[in-house]
Design a protein around this motif. Structure first.
Motif, short mmCIF file in Angstrom:
data_model
loop_
_atom_site.label_atom_id
_atom_site.label_comp_id
_atom_site.label_asym_id
_atom_site.label_seq_id
_atom_site.Cartn_x
_atom_site.Cartn_y
_atom_site.Cartn_z
N HIS A 95 -10.70 22.06 -9.89
CA HIS A 95 -10.04 23.34 -9.62
C HIS A 95 -8.61 23.31 -10.15
N ALA A 96 -7.91 22.21 -9.94
CA ALA A 96 -6.52 22.09 -10.40
C ALA A 96 -6.43 22.11 -11.93
N ARG A 97 -7.47 21.65 -12.60
CA ARG A 97 -7.48 21.60 -14.07
C ARG A 97 -8.08 22.85 -14.69
N GLY A 98 -8.49 23.82 -13.85
CA GLY A 98 -9.08 25.04 -14.36
C GLY A 98 -10.52 24.89 -14.78
N LEU A 99 -11.19 23.89 -14.22
CA LEU A 99 -12.59 23.62 -14.56
C LEU A 99 -13.50 23.96 -13.38
N VAL A 100 -14.73 24.30 -13.68
CA VAL A 100 -15.72 24.54 -12.63
C VAL A 100 -16.02 23.21 -11.94
N GLY A 101 -15.96 23.22 -10.62
CA GLY A 101 -16.33 22.05 -9.85
C GLY A 101 -17.74 22.22 -9.29
N VAL A 102 -18.42 21.11 -9.11
CA VAL A 102 -19.78 21.16 -8.54
C VAL A 102 -19.87 20.08 -7.46
N TRP A 103 -20.20 20.50 -6.25
CA TRP A 103 -20.39 19.55 -5.16
C TRP A 103 -21.80 19.69 -4.59
N GLN A 104 -22.27 18.59 -3.99
CA GLN A 104 -23.62 18.60 -3.41
C GLN A 104 -23.54 18.58 -1.90
N ARG A 105 -24.35 19.42 -1.28
CA ARG A 105 -24.44 19.45 0.17
C ARG A 105 -25.16 18.20 0.67
N TRP A 106 -24.66 17.64 1.78
CA TRP A 106 -25.34 16.53 2.43
C TRP A 106 -26.30 17.07 3.47
N ASP A 107 -27.57 16.68 3.36
CA ASP A 107 -28.59 17.08 4.32
C ASP A 107 -28.59 16.03 5.44
N TRP A 108 -28.06 16.42 6.59
CA TRP A 108 -27.91 15.49 7.71
C TRP A 108 -29.25 15.07 8.30
N GLU A 109 -30.25 15.92 8.23
CA GLU A 109 -31.57 15.57 8.78
C GLU A 109 -32.29 14.57 7.90
N ARG A 110 -32.17 14.73 6.58
CA ARG A 110 -32.87 13.83 5.65
C ARG A 110 -32.02 12.65 5.20
N SER A 111 -30.72 12.69 5.51
CA SER A 111 -29.77 11.65 5.08
C SER A 111 -29.79 11.48 3.56
N GLU A 112 -29.67 12.61 2.87
CA GLU A 112 -29.63 12.57 1.41
C GLU A 112 -28.94 13.81 0.88
N HIS A 113 -28.50 13.73 -0.37
CA HIS A 113 -27.88 14.90 -0.99
C HIS A 113 -28.92 15.99 -1.23
N ALA A 114 -28.47 17.23 -1.12
CA ALA A 114 -29.35 18.38 -1.31
C ALA A 114 -28.84 19.21 -2.48
N GLU A 115 -28.88 20.53 -2.34
CA GLU A 115 -28.56 21.42 -3.46
C GLU A 115 -27.08 21.34 -3.86
N ALA A 116 -26.81 21.75 -5.09
CA ALA A 116 -25.45 21.75 -5.63
C ALA A 116 -24.82 23.14 -5.48
N HIS A 117 -23.50 23.15 -5.37
CA HIS A 117 -22.73 24.39 -5.26
C HIS A 117 -21.58 24.34 -6.26
N ALA A 118 -21.32 25.46 -6.91
CA ALA A 118 -20.24 25.53 -7.90
C ALA A 118 -18.97 26.10 -7.27
N ILE A 119 -17.83 25.65 -7.78
CA ILE A 119 -16.52 26.16 -7.36
C ILE A 119 -15.85 26.80 -8.57
N ASP A 120 -15.49 28.06 -8.44
CA ASP A 120 -14.85 28.82 -9.51
C ASP A 120 -13.35 28.52 -9.50
N PRO A 121 -12.80 27.97 -10.57
CA PRO A 121 -11.38 27.62 -10.58
C PRO A 121 -10.45 28.83 -10.60
N SER A 122 -10.98 30.00 -10.89
CA SER A 122 -10.14 31.19 -10.95
C SER A 122 -9.94 31.84 -9.58
N LEU A 123 -10.66 31.35 -8.57
CA LEU A 123 -10.61 31.95 -7.24
C LEU A 123 -9.88 31.06 -6.24
N PRO A 124 -9.31 31.67 -5.19
CA PRO A 124 -8.69 30.88 -4.12
C PRO A 124 -9.72 29.95 -3.49
#
Length: 197
Positions: A95-124
């Motif tokens: 976000h600080a570099r003006g790039l799209v960030g992508v993070w993965q949700r942690w599934d607490w029931e399965r104890s593993e990473h789940a779907e990915a989510h994008a972060i728009d660097p142009s937005l708060p």
């Protein structure tokens, strides 16, 4: 006569969080930035998620704002530090570099990473969660908040929120929070410190 609290009497926690939101949003307005970053730290049950929801609801101009809860990123009950490092690398730094960030949700029931989510660097961006305010992350924040609350009130709220699933892990998580506080001194790094009941 009913012993129930009067509906007209404001809830002290809600009042404290409303005051916090007003002050934080005043800073956002003063910044006049299109994509400010707000970090909200505090121990479990301090009111971080509630404050983040208020900020989103009251955002100036009703513009779009992204909000990420660290509870969706920590990789399990021993994952406070790993979650913060993941948030820095996949959300805050891009976000600080003006790039799209992508993070993965942690599934607490399965104890593993789940779907990915994008972060728009142009937005708060709001990121809230225990451990998020460190030397490294604070440099990327425009506004940073430390929420403090009495231990008994925090525990009651956290267990009311998360139920019995959290109870056996309370001390385990609290220890990681204490390590973070001793090591990173988030209160001193915050631009705002709010005491909540």
């Amino acid at each position: 006569m009913s012993s129930a609290p009067s509906r007209s009497k404001p809830d002290p926690l809600a009042r404290a969080l409303d005051t916090a939101a007003t002050q934080v949003l005043a800073d956002v307005v003063r910044l006049s930035a299109a994509n400010p970053v707000i970090l909200i730290d505090g121990r479990s049950g301090a009111g971080k998620s509630s404050l983040a929801r208020r900020l989103v609801a009251l955002w100036p101009g009703r513009g779009r704002v992204q909000s990420v809860a660290m509870d969706s990123i920590y990789p399990g009950w021993d994952g406070l530090d790993a979650g913060v490092e993941a948030a820095f690398a996949s959300i805050l730094h891009p976000h600080a570099r003006g790039l799209v960030g992508v993070w993965q949700r942690w599934d607490w029931e399965r104890s593993e990473h789940a779907e990915a989510h994008a972060i728009d660097p142009s937005l708060p961006l709001i990121v809230e969660g225990a451990g998020i305010l460190t030397e490294k992350t604070a440099r990327l924040a425009d506004v940073s908040v430390w929420l403090d609350a009495p231990a008994a009130a925090r525990r009651r709220r956290a267990l009311d929120r998360d139920g019995e699933a959290y109870r056996p892990h309370w001390e385990r998580w609290a220890h990681q929070e204490s390590v973070h506080i001793d090591r990173d001194d988030p209160r001193a790094r915050a631009t705002h410190v709010f005491e909540v009941p």
